[in-house]
Each structure stands twice: as C-alpha cells, then as structure tokens.
Motif scaffolding. Structure first.
Motif, PDB file in Angstrom:
ATOM      1  N   PRO B  94       0.853  -1.204   0.000  1.00  0.00           N
ATOM      2  CA  PRO B  94       0.000   0.000   0.000  1.00  0.00           C
ATOM      3  C   PRO B  94       0.884   1.247   0.000  1.00  0.00           C
ATOM      4  O   PRO B  94       1.339   1.701   1.054  1.00  0.00           O
ATOM      5  N   LEU B  95       1.136   1.780  -1.190  1.00  0.00           N
ATOM      6  CA  LEU B  95       2.138   2.829  -1.344  1.00  0.00           C
ATOM      7  C   LEU B  95       1.722   4.132  -0.678  1.00  0.00           C
ATOM      8  O   LEU B  95       2.572   4.898  -0.236  1.00  0.00           O
ATOM      9  N   GLY B  96       0.401   4.362  -0.580  1.00  0.00           N
ATOM     10  CA  GLY B  96      -0.081   5.599   0.003  1.00  0.00           C
ATOM     11  C   GLY B  96       0.280   5.766   1.469  1.00  0.00           C
ATOM     12  O   GLY B  96       0.215   6.868   2.017  1.00  0.00           O
ATOM     13  N   MET B  97       0.672   4.675   2.139  1.00  0.00           N
ATOM     14  CA  MET B  97       0.996   4.743   3.563  1.00  0.00           C
ATOM     15  C   MET B  97       2.293   5.482   3.851  1.00  0.00           C
ATOM     16  O   MET B  97       2.505   5.960   4.960  1.00  0.00           O
ATOM     17  N   HIS B  98       3.195   5.523   2.887  1.00  0.00           N
ATOM     18  CA  HIS B  98       4.500   6.155   3.128  1.00  0.00           C
ATOM     19  C   HIS B  98       4.824   7.147   2.017  1.00  0.00           C
ATOM     20  O   HIS B  98       5.694   6.883   1.206  1.00  0.00           O
ATOM     21  N   PRO B  99       4.122   8.295   1.991  1.00  0.00           N
ATOM     22  CA  PRO B  99       4.418   9.239   0.917  1.00  0.00           C
ATOM     23  C   PRO B  99       5.847   9.779   1.021  1.00  0.00           C
ATOM     24  O   PRO B  99       6.426   9.821   2.103  1.00  0.00           O
ATOM     25  N   ARG B 100       6.406  10.143  -0.123  1.00  0.00           N
ATOM     26  CA  ARG B 100       7.748  10.747  -0.238  1.00  0.00           C
ATOM     27  C   ARG B 100       8.880   9.812   0.183  1.00  0.00           C
ATOM     28  O   ARG B 100       9.963  10.267   0.531  1.00  0.00           O
ATOM     29  N   THR B 101       8.627   8.538   0.236  1.00  0.00           N
ATOM     30  CA  THR B 101       9.716   7.635   0.612  1.00  0.00           C
ATOM     31  C   THR B 101      10.032   6.680  -0.534  1.00  0.00           C
ATOM     32  O   THR B 101       9.334   6.629  -1.536  1.00  0.00           O
ATOM     33  N   SER B 102      11.101   5.954  -0.337  1.00  0.00           N
ATOM     34  CA  SER B 102      11.493   4.972  -1.329  1.00  0.00           C
ATOM     35  C   SER B 102      11.705   3.626  -0.642  1.00  0.00           C
ATOM     36  O   SER B 102      12.258   3.568   0.460  1.00  0.00           O
ATOM     37  N   ILE B 103      11.236   2.575  -1.258  1.00  0.00           N
ATOM     38  CA  ILE B 103      11.475   1.222  -0.765  1.00  0.00           C
ATOM     39  C   ILE B 103      12.344   0.550  -1.812  1.00  0.00           C
ATOM     40  O   ILE B 103      11.936   0.408  -2.971  1.00  0.00           O
ATOM     41  N   MET B 104      13.548   0.209  -1.420  1.00  0.00           N
ATOM     42  CA  MET B 104      14.464  -0.365  -2.407  1.00  0.00           C
ATOM     43  C   MET B 104      14.642  -1.856  -2.146  1.00  0.00           C
ATOM     44  O   MET B 104      14.872  -2.274  -1.010  1.00  0.00           O
ATOM     45  N   VAL B 105      14.518  -2.624  -3.207  1.00  0.00           N
ATOM     46  CA  VAL B 105      14.698  -4.074  -3.115  1.00  0.00           C
ATOM     47  C   VAL B 105      15.864  -4.454  -4.023  1.00  0.00           C
ATOM     48  O   VAL B 105      15.830  -4.177  -5.225  1.00  0.00           O
ATOM     49  N   VAL B 106      16.884  -5.019  -3.439  1.00  0.00           N
ATOM     50  CA  VAL B 106      18.053  -5.435  -4.220  1.00  0.00           C
ATOM     51  C   VAL B 106      18.049  -6.954  -4.289  1.00  0.00           C
ATOM     52  O   VAL B 106      17.953  -7.635  -3.266  1.00  0.00           O
ATOM     53  N   LEU B 107      18.140  -7.473  -5.509  1.00  0.00           N
ATOM     54  CA  LEU B 107      18.101  -8.922  -5.698  1.00  0.00           C
ATOM     55  C   LEU B 107      19.398  -9.376  -6.350  1.00  0.00           C
ATOM     56  O   LEU B 107      19.777  -8.870  -7.414  1.00  0.00           O
ATOM     57  N   GLN B 108      20.082 -10.272  -5.715  1.00  0.00           N
ATOM     58  CA  GLN B 108      21.320 -10.798  -6.276  1.00  0.00           C
ATOM     59  C   GLN B 108      21.121 -12.293  -6.545  1.00  0.00           C
ATOM     60  O   GLN B 108      20.815 -13.053  -5.613  1.00  0.00           O
ATOM     61  N   VAL B 109      21.302 -12.681  -7.798  1.00  0.00           N
ATOM     62  CA  VAL B 109      21.187 -14.102  -8.128  1.00  0.00           C
ATOM     63  C   VAL B 109      22.471 -14.794  -7.684  1.00  0.00           C
ATOM     64  O   VAL B 109      23.571 -14.379  -8.043  1.00  0.00           O
ATOM     65  N   LEU B 110      22.314 -15.825  -6.863  1.00  0.00           N
ATOM     66  CA  LEU B 110      23.496 -16.549  -6.381  1.00  0.00           C
ATOM     67  C   LEU B 110      23.749 -17.806  -7.207  1.00  0.00           C
ATOM     68  O   LEU B 110      24.877 -18.138  -7.532  1.00  0.00           O
ATOM     69  N   GLN B 111      22.673 -18.519  -7.488  1.00  0.00           N
ATOM     70  CA  GLN B 111      22.777 -19.720  -8.311  1.00  0.00           C
ATOM     71  C   GLN B 111      21.690 -19.657  -9.352  1.00  0.00           C
ATOM     72  O   GLN B 111      20.576 -19.219  -9.064  1.00  0.00           O
ATOM     73  N   GLU B 112      22.007 -20.110 -10.549  1.00  0.00           N
ATOM     74  CA  GLU B 112      21.060 -19.960 -11.635  1.00  0.00           C
ATOM     75  C   GLU B 112      20.892 -21.301 -12.332  1.00  0.00           C
ATOM     76  O   GLU B 112      21.805 -21.769 -12.998  1.00  0.00           O
ATOM     77  N   ASP B 113      19.768 -21.936 -12.124  1.00  0.00           N
ATOM     78  CA  ASP B 113      19.478 -23.161 -12.862  1.00  0.00           C
ATOM     79  C   ASP B 113      17.984 -23.225 -13.145  1.00  0.00           C
ATOM     80  O   ASP B 113      17.261 -24.075 -12.649  1.00  0.00           O
ATOM     81  N   GLY B 114      17.522 -22.276 -13.939  1.00  0.00           N
ATOM     82  CA  GLY B 114      16.117 -22.252 -14.319  1.00  0.00           C
ATOM     83  C   GLY B 114      15.218 -21.631 -13.272  1.00  0.00           C
ATOM     84  O   GLY B 114      15.577 -21.537 -12.099  1.00  0.00           O
TER      85      GLY B 114
END
Lengths: 299, 236
Positions: B94-114
């Motif tokens: 619910p983005l309206g709950m935190h106006p003027r902020t940023s939520i950052m999600v960083v995803l690092q692939v460690l192993q890749e097999d499909g």
C-alpha cells in the motif's frame, strides 16, 4: 462572452482531470465511453506507411492513435557466426526519442524501453517468426546481417504494440539487393545495377522470410473495466496492463502482465486474448494494403 | 527432481526443495535468501526511507528494484525483469501509507538453474516480510514450461527451459483464511498478479499452465507460511 465561458470550462475540465484523474475517468467510464470518445473495447485507428525512409533497405512509420514509431532495417554482409554457419543475423535496437514523452529523463534509457526491446526480440527471434536461414548467402562464408532500429517518436500508450507492428512492416518491406562475388572471392552487394550479370550469386535471398506474424495488443485493467489499446494517460491511471502477442493462426507468442493493482482472472485473460485476435485480423489487412501500396509506387 | 504434471494438472511427483532463510544480512532493513532446486536468490530491502528528490512522489512511496544477474552486466532481459518485479511489488504494497519515501529491493542471483524469476519474486516477498514493510497480501510465484511434446513441467531447470516450446511464470497473491489457518492452509487468489509467458502456445495451454501454476503457488504459499511461523516461534 460565450467563448470566454467555454474557455474557462475547458480550463476547469483540464484542471479537474489533473487534480482528480480517478473521478474524471469514472464519470466517463460510468457512461461506457472514454475521454477521446471511444467505447471501452475499441482500439485506436492505425496508419502504416511502409517504405517511409528511402535510404534504408526496409522501413515503416506506424501511427496508432498518437503513438508514433519509426522502424528501419539496414543490411550488411558479414561472416556468419561459427555456431550457426547457415544463419543470418537480426539485431534489434529500440530507442525512445527525448521528445516522445513527458517522463523522459536524459541518460540511461528507461527500463520499459529495455522491456520492449526484449519482448520484440522474443517475438521475432525465439518463436522462429523470422527465418534467419533465409538471410544466408553462402553457408559459413557470407550472410546478411540485418539491423532493425526502432525509434519511438511519440509514446502515447501501447508502445509495444506499435513497435511490433512497425518492426514487422519494416522487415516485410525489406528488399534484399543482389549479391556479387568478386574476383577475390568477396561477397559484395550489387546495389544500383552496373556490371551486368557477371559474378552475381544466383541463389541469394531477395526478401526476409517471415513465417509467423507476431502482433500485439495491450489492454488496461482499471477496476472492473478492460480498456483496450489505452493512451498514456489511461496507462498511468490504471497502472495495470496486459499485453498479448499472437501470430496469424491465433497461437499465442506472449502474455505479459507486470503486476499492478488489479488481479486478472481467467475470464479477463481470455477476453484480452480474444481482443488481440480481432485486432490481429484488422492489423494484418492494413499491413497487406500498405505493403502493396509501397510496392506500387517505386521509390 | 521436477514435479511432472499430467494434463489434468495434478502433480504426480512432488519432491520440491524450497529453502528460505531470513535476516541473513546485517545492514539491510530486511533480507532473505530463497532457494528452490538449483536456483538461489538473495534479497535485501532498504526502506521506507527518504527518496531522492528527482524520484520522490508527494502522494506515495516509490519502489525501486535492482536485479543483479549471477555474472556479468545487466542485459535487456534483466532490466525487463526488474520492471516486472517492481510491478508486482507495487501491486501488494500500500504505497499511500509512506508518501515521499522509497522502498528499495536489491536482488542478487546466487545460483542460476532455471526458474530464476519466481525465485527472485519469492525472495523479494520474504525479504519485505522480514523488513516489516506493510503489504496488502503476500504472494507466491511459480514457473512452468511447455515441453516439445506438449506436457507441462513445473519449476523447470535451465536445460528444460532451453528446450521448452513456451515458458510461463505466474504470480498469485495469497492470504491466510482464519477458518482454514488451523490446518496450515493458505488461500491462493483466483486472479493473477503478474504473468510472464512467452514462446508458442495455444489458449488451452495458457489456461492449463494457469491452473498448474496456481496449484504450485499453493504449495509455495504453504511453505512460506510454515517457514514464517517457525522463525517467529524461534524468536518468542
């Protein structure tokens, strides 16, 4: 007096749209129409100009409503990749012009442009829509490398659909020149005639062979409504689009829904694919007409 | 071992290893490592925190997703995945709950097999829960592939994805019905949040894959709930 009243009404409507976009759209949608006068299920008018650029080997300018996309194909002879000696190459490049939308920021291309490039490549290359074998001149020695450049000139919604249509029209419009084998054994394009028939490679390709015609349609899901072929304003409001790509036999090539506020159930997905099927029929008709018109007037 | 599915969509073999570790990073507000079969993704969540002036929105929070492939630079496909993941997250936070902020999600692939996209999406969900970011519902994501002889494979590995005629990835939100909660059941929604399906397939294949992935999501949802309750019990 009347004109000033009308003008102030216009300003008020515009301000209302900007301040309360949801209420603005709700009033229209309750009546079953959209601000540009279309019913919810109608897509925008399309014009296709095949062969818009004379200096390119193939090109097309496509307008879907106000969304404008220009695609051009440039051909050059290259040595084929060693892993696929019998195949030509098709490189796809998508660019968003700085004046195309208000959201454009200088610097790195925004990620939706990467997404369009990736979806174009997926539609044209992975489903063997474009037969790369048809670009081969001499196996292992020479093949055509086609560079497809897609420029988005005006991004007013449904850029993927317009880009796919422009890319397909440009590839269909491409005329591959004859190839000459020089005394040194090089393959060069025999552009502009001259030199007669001597050294011409007999079985070199003349057109890009496309077995499947992928075309797409985007629909927006807004509350319980499905808006077919939305404008940029509608896309921004709904924040939830479903893009369907399918070929002339009605076989699906892609179904993309990047999250959003609305959940799509089975019935909605089927409605979107049916709408895309109808749209494909219309677009194919227009495309064939435009390609024939492009041939009739020699450039 | 993959779960083979017959046309009716009932998993015949289900030896599906899912592993979820929470709070694996110290500096992040929330983090999780999600492994399913041969693929593994590490997710970190920062925020809600002050957004950059250029990006901030006066009325709502913005979601930023950074997707790092296992090796090399980001390709077009990776950036396209970033957009897809961002869309899904914007749908459940619910983005309206935190106006003027940023939520950052960083995803690092460690192993890749499909099936990397569902793995990344599930990791992001677990990390958001770990960070305590409010969400309207949790979600689960599952991929499946249409083989050359027109069978559906749930959670394909890289070789199966390569050989597949078409690939599907569906993301469904799920919530916990208090009536059914005693049995540890999660209720998966009828509607799909995100879809990334491409290749060559008919409408029937699409609908079949939809149902198969929904069943798969039920299992992922059960697992997510189980791992969450276990880790909460460990704390208290």
């Amino acid at each position: 007096m009347d004109s000033t009243a009308a003008a102030s009404n216009d300003i008020e409507a515009d301000a209302f749209k900007r301040l309360y976009p949801e209420q603005f759209y709700d009033r229209f949608l309750a009546e079953g129409v959209r601000p540009d006068g279309r019913p919810l299920g109608r897509a925008r008018a399309v014009t296709i100009g095949a062969g818009a650029i004379t200096s390119a080997d193939g090109s097309a300018l496509v307008k879907v409503g106000r969304t404008t996309v220009l695609a051009g194909v440039r051909l050059e002879i290259a040595r084929p990749d060693e892993t696929a000696p019998g195949d030509g190459q098709l490189l796809i490049n998508v660019e968003l012009a700085p004046f195309s939308s208000a959201d454009y920021r200088p610097g790195r291309q925004p990620e939706h442009v990467s997404a369009i490039a990736e979806k174009l490549a997926s539609a044209l290359l992975s489903g063997d829509a474009v037969q790369l074998k048809s670009l081969c001149i001499a196996e292992g020695k020479a093949a055509w490398r086609a560079t497809l450049d897609v420029y988005v000139l005006d991004a007013d919604g449904c850029v993927l659909d317009a880009a796919l249509l422009a890319a397909l029209a440009a590839l269909r419009n491409t005329r591959i020149p004859a190839v000459r084998n020089t005394r040194e054994g090089h393959y060069v394009p025999a552009r502009g005639g001259g030199g007669g028939e001597a050294g011409l490679v007999p079985s070199s390709p003349t057109a890009v062979d496309i077995t499947r015609m992928p075309l797409g349609l985007t629909c927006c899901l807004y509350r319980e409504h499905i808006l077919v072929d939305p404008t940029a304003d509608e896309e921004r409001l709904a924040e939830c689009g479903v893009s369907v790509v399918l070929d002339q036999h009605g076989r699906l090539q892609g179904l993309y829904k990047a999250g959003g506020k609305v959940l799509a159930d089975v019935a909605m997905l089927v409605k979107c694919t049916e709408a895309a099927r109808l749209r494909h029929r219309d677009l194919t008709k227009l495309l064939e007409q435009s390609l024939q018109a492009g041939q009739a007037t020699p450039s | 071992m993959n779960a083979m599915l017959s046309v009716s969509g009932v998993p015949s073999v289900c030896a599906w290893t899912l592993v979820c570790e929470r709070s694996v990073l110290d500096r992040a507000d929330g983090s999780a490592k999600w492994s399913q079969e041969g693929s593994s993704v590490l997710a970190a969540v920062y925020g809600p925190r002050q957004a950059k002036v250029q990006k901030e929105d006066a009325e709502r929070a913005i979601v930023e997703v950074v997707y790092k492939p296992r090796a090399g630079l980001q390709s077009n496909e990776d950036r396209s995945l970033e957009m897809e993941i961002r869309g899904v997250l914007e749908g459940v936070i619910p983005l309206g709950m935190h106006p003027r902020t940023s939520i950052m999600v960083v995803l690092q692939v460690l192993q890749e097999d499909g099936s990397v996209l569902p793995c990344a999406l599930n990791a992001a969900c677990a990390a958001l829960v770990d960070a305590g970011v409010p969400m309207s519902s949790m979600y689960a994501s599952v991929a499946c592939a249409l083989t050359a002889d027109e069978r559906l494979l749930l959670d394909p590995d890289a070789a199966e994805e390569q050989a597949a005629k078409a690939r599907f990835c569906f993301t469904f939100p799920h919530h916990f019905d208090l009536v059914k909660a005693a049995e540890g059941e999660a209720v998966v929604s009828e509607g799909v949040l995100g879809s990334r399906s491409f290749g060559s397939f008919s409408t029937e294949h699409l609908l079949e894959a939809f149902q198969v992935c929904r069943l798969g999501c039920e299992r992922v949802a059960q697992f997510a709930r189980l791992s969450l309750t276990k880790s909460l019990q460990a704390i208290t």
